[in-house]
Enzyme design. Structure first.
Site, PDB file in Angstrom:
ATOM      1  N   LYS A 136      -8.596  -4.571 -14.120  1.00  0.00           N
ATOM      2  CA  LYS A 136      -7.706  -5.301 -14.813  1.00  0.00           C
ATOM      3  C   LYS A 136      -7.942  -6.717 -14.457  1.00  0.00           C
ATOM      4  O   LYS A 136      -8.631  -6.861 -13.440  1.00  0.00           O
ATOM      5  CB  LYS A 136      -6.243  -5.055 -14.032  1.00  0.00           C
ATOM      6  CG  LYS A 136      -5.626  -3.666 -14.379  1.00  0.00           C
ATOM      7  CD  LYS A 136      -4.402  -3.763 -13.869  1.00  0.00           C
ATOM      8  CE  LYS A 136      -4.011  -2.039 -14.014  1.00  0.00           C
ATOM      9  NZ  LYS A 136      -2.478  -1.932 -13.244  1.00  0.00           N
ATOM     10  N   HIS A 139      -4.650 -10.715 -11.821  1.00  0.00           N
ATOM     11  CA  HIS A 139      -3.255 -11.330 -12.474  1.00  0.00           C
ATOM     12  C   HIS A 139      -2.986 -12.480 -11.565  1.00  0.00           C
ATOM     13  O   HIS A 139      -3.202 -12.585 -10.366  1.00  0.00           O
ATOM     14  CB  HIS A 139      -2.371  -9.994 -12.177  1.00  0.00           C
ATOM     15  CG  HIS A 139      -1.183 -10.417 -12.759  1.00  0.00           C
ATOM     16  ND1 HIS A 139       0.076 -11.038 -12.297  1.00  0.00           N
ATOM     17  CD2 HIS A 139      -0.563  -9.670 -13.760  1.00  0.00           C
ATOM     18  CE1 HIS A 139       1.033 -11.096 -13.009  1.00  0.00           C
ATOM     19  NE2 HIS A 139       0.624 -10.078 -13.974  1.00  0.00           N
ATOM     20  N   HIS A 142      -1.562 -12.180  -7.812  1.00  0.00           N
ATOM     21  CA  HIS A 142      -2.406 -12.280  -6.703  1.00  0.00           C
ATOM     22  C   HIS A 142      -2.770 -13.660  -6.385  1.00  0.00           C
ATOM     23  O   HIS A 142      -3.368 -13.663  -5.155  1.00  0.00           O
ATOM     24  CB  HIS A 142      -3.455 -11.416  -7.146  1.00  0.00           C
ATOM     25  CG  HIS A 142      -3.373  -9.950  -7.277  1.00  0.00           C
ATOM     26  ND1 HIS A 142      -3.240  -9.054  -6.097  1.00  0.00           N
ATOM     27  CD2 HIS A 142      -3.208  -9.149  -8.474  1.00  0.00           C
ATOM     28  CE1 HIS A 142      -2.820  -7.904  -6.799  1.00  0.00           C
ATOM     29  NE2 HIS A 142      -3.207  -7.917  -7.898  1.00  0.00           N
TER      30      HIS A 142
END
Length: 576
Positions: A136, A139, A142
């Protein structure tokens, strides 16, 4: 050089009170600088020195008697008393000489070599932070874990600890079953080569939507996960490919933030050891099997399982907490750390409470050296294009806005690499906006507020550092250590040096609570004092002796400012 003055004050007070100087030493505190009026340098709340209880009148009398017996000497030039607090003003030329000599002598160790800070235990500190989910894109959720963990690692390292930085990737679990099962249907090797994480993200969204409607897709995902758990070569090969591509992409983002890791670990490292954990829990009669076939650990006192932690699914596969238990035990044995810090958002508070309880039930003695530093959520990090979920977009936005601001500002200096400068200033803006408040609090990010060049912002700190750095181009005799302290008796210089006296106390409090806001507030205060001094203590046009002393003074401020910024994770810029 606060420790020199604290020691001298403690020894004189010790002689009068008959109390050991060591007991008094940590009760001597630097006085916060008052911007509008002169203030004392140190203070003691006399009541804190004594163990015996007494009323206010008793201590008032005791303090007055102490004041009457203290004498002015080569270190202390004046005493005072206010509301039960004894104050000390130190010899001004000595203040100038001692503080500036200590900064020059210690450099990046200034504040950390103090007796106050050196009391902190030293050893190996393991910090686990960032921890994105592979396959992924990184994001924005994080971001906080990444910059807070980096700050803690920097702080511990500056304090003399050996620090081991671990990125514990989310690289196992049912989501990879979904991705593995879905890639054959929705994936493309060509798209994977051109933009790996974006394509894997798209595949995951499609397969996740399909699994909600199609039971067959859900079963395929579970089957792929079982293959992974059992070590099927084909499934593991695909998973390894996804993992490697993910780490490559993450490394690019970390480089922009100036962050490196000693180890990229992950849940996958503990897929086999997590079954050893289940065996260990069974052997100690801690693992209980429910009627549904799941394995749980009872966390209550009376054994009614009203509070429990599930560590095994009914099909025998392990969960996130099982792998976390395995990871903690492995690190205890492998690294023999002195402390381990986990940095995650506050939604995982219960998870870590359960983790530490289970480790204690397994009689792991190092569990008391494990700590969970948690933080709140951040909102408002949208770009001009709309909602954003990826950290790269936020970094691009910060850089873009700073480039525009720099282009509009008449005072901007020409830099060799404007984009790199804008990147460093943008990262500073993100970090300071994040670190100004209590870590556990949620907050709303505001782009306009974060990127202001005045006020308590990362841009202001960078601007102040660049301004101080530019002064050093006037310094032709910086190798000459000696300077005249009499040239630095102006109120702005004294107030700034008093503030520099407090640095070790701020470091002490920051180390104790692992809250960056104390250091941020201190650096902002230093920046504002530096700018006041810059406006009134001119270098150009001053007599050579005065100019030389002032350049020493401004360089001392720059050194401490840069040190503090680096601990926060900010790379100081020399021009902007």
């Amino acid at each position: 050089m606060a420790c020199y003055f604290r020691r001298a004050i403690a020894e004189q007070v010790s002689q009068v009170l008959g109390v050991p100087a060591e007991k008094i030493l940590h009760r001597v505190h630097a006085v916060p600088v008052h911007r509008k009026r002169p203030s004392a340098d140190f203070q003691i709340f006399v009541k804190s020195v004594f163990d015996d209880p007494g009323d206010a009148a008793f201590y008032q009398e005791k303090t007055q008697k102490l004041l009457d017996k203290l004498v002015v000497d080569s270190v202390v030039s004046e005493f005072g008393l206010a509301r039960g607090i004894l104050t000390f003003k130190v010899n001004r030329p000595l203040l100038v000489k001692k503080v500036m000599h200590k900064i020059r002598q210690d450099g990046c160790r200034y504040g950390f070599s103090s007796e106050l800070v050196s009391d902190f235990p030293k050893g190996l500190t393991l910090v686990e932070y960032s921890s994105p989910n592979i396959a992924k894109k990184f994001h924005v959720g994080h971001l906080r874990s990444t910059i807070i963990g980096n700050f803690i690692a920097n702080l511990k390292e500056a304090a003399g600890n050996k620090v081991f930085r671990v990125n514990y990737l989310g690289d196992w679990g049912l989501q990879f079953g979904l991705l593995g099962a879905g890639f054959s249907k929705f994936g493309s090797e060509d798209k994977l080569k051109s933009n790996a994480l974006q394509h894997l993200f798209e595949v995951y969204v499609k397969v996740n939507a399909a699994a909600e409607k199609d039971e067959e897709m859900k079963r395929s995902a579970q089957e792929f996960m079982r293959k992974l758990e059992s070590g099927d070569p084909q499934a593991l090969s695909l998973w390894t490919h996804f993992r490697g591509l993910s780490i490559e992409e993450y490394a690019k983002v970390y480089k922009r933030l100036g962050i490196e890791f000693d180890e990229y670990a992950g849940e996958s490292f503990y897929r086999e050891k997590s079954h050893d954990v289940l065996d260990l829990l069974r052997s100690k009669n801690i693992l209980k099997i429910t009627n549904e076939g799941t394995g749980v650990v009872d966390l209550t006192e009376n054994g009614d399982q009203s509070a429990h932690s599930t560590v095994m699914r009914s099909d025998g596969t392990t969960l996130y907490i099982t792998r976390d238990i395995a990871a903690a035990i492995d690190r205890m044995e492998k690294y023999n750390f002195d402390e381990m810090v986990y940095v995650t958002d506050k939604s995982q508070q219960t998870h870590f409470l359960n983790l530490f309880k289970i480790l204690k039930m397994l009689e792991k003695d190092k569990v008391d050296r494990c700590q969970h530093v948690m933080f709140g959520r951040v909102q408002g990090m949208q770009t001009r294009r709309g909602d954003v979920i990826f950290l790269e977009d936020v970094l691009d936005e910060a850089r873009s806005r700073m480039l525009q601001n720099m282009a509009k500002t008449d005072t901007s200096k020409t830099t060799e690499n404007p984009e790199d400068t804008a990147e460093k200033i943008g990262v500073a803006a993100l970090i300071i906006q994040d670190f100004k408040g209590q870590l556990q609090a949620d907050y709303r990010f505001n782009w306009d507020e974060a990127l202001q060049s005045c006020g308590d912002t990362g841009v202001f700190l960078q601007y102040t550092h660049a301004r101080l750095q530019s002064l050093l181009t006037l310094w032709n005799t910086r190798e000459e250590e000696d300077f005249s302290a009499s040239c630095l008796q102006d109120p702005p210089a004294i107030a700034t040096l008093q503030h520099l006296l407090r640095y070790d106390e701020v470091i002490y409090k920051t180390l104790k609570e692992l809250q960056p806001r104390y250091l941020v507030a201190y650096l902002m205060g230093l920046g504002h004092l530096a700018n006041v001094a810059h406006h009134s203590l001119h270098v150009k046009g001053s007599a050579p002796e005065v100019a030389h002393a002032r350049l020493h003074f401004f360089n001392s401020i720059r050194v401490v400012l840069a040190n503090g910024m680096k601990i926060l994770g900010i790379t100081p810029v020399d021009k902007m």
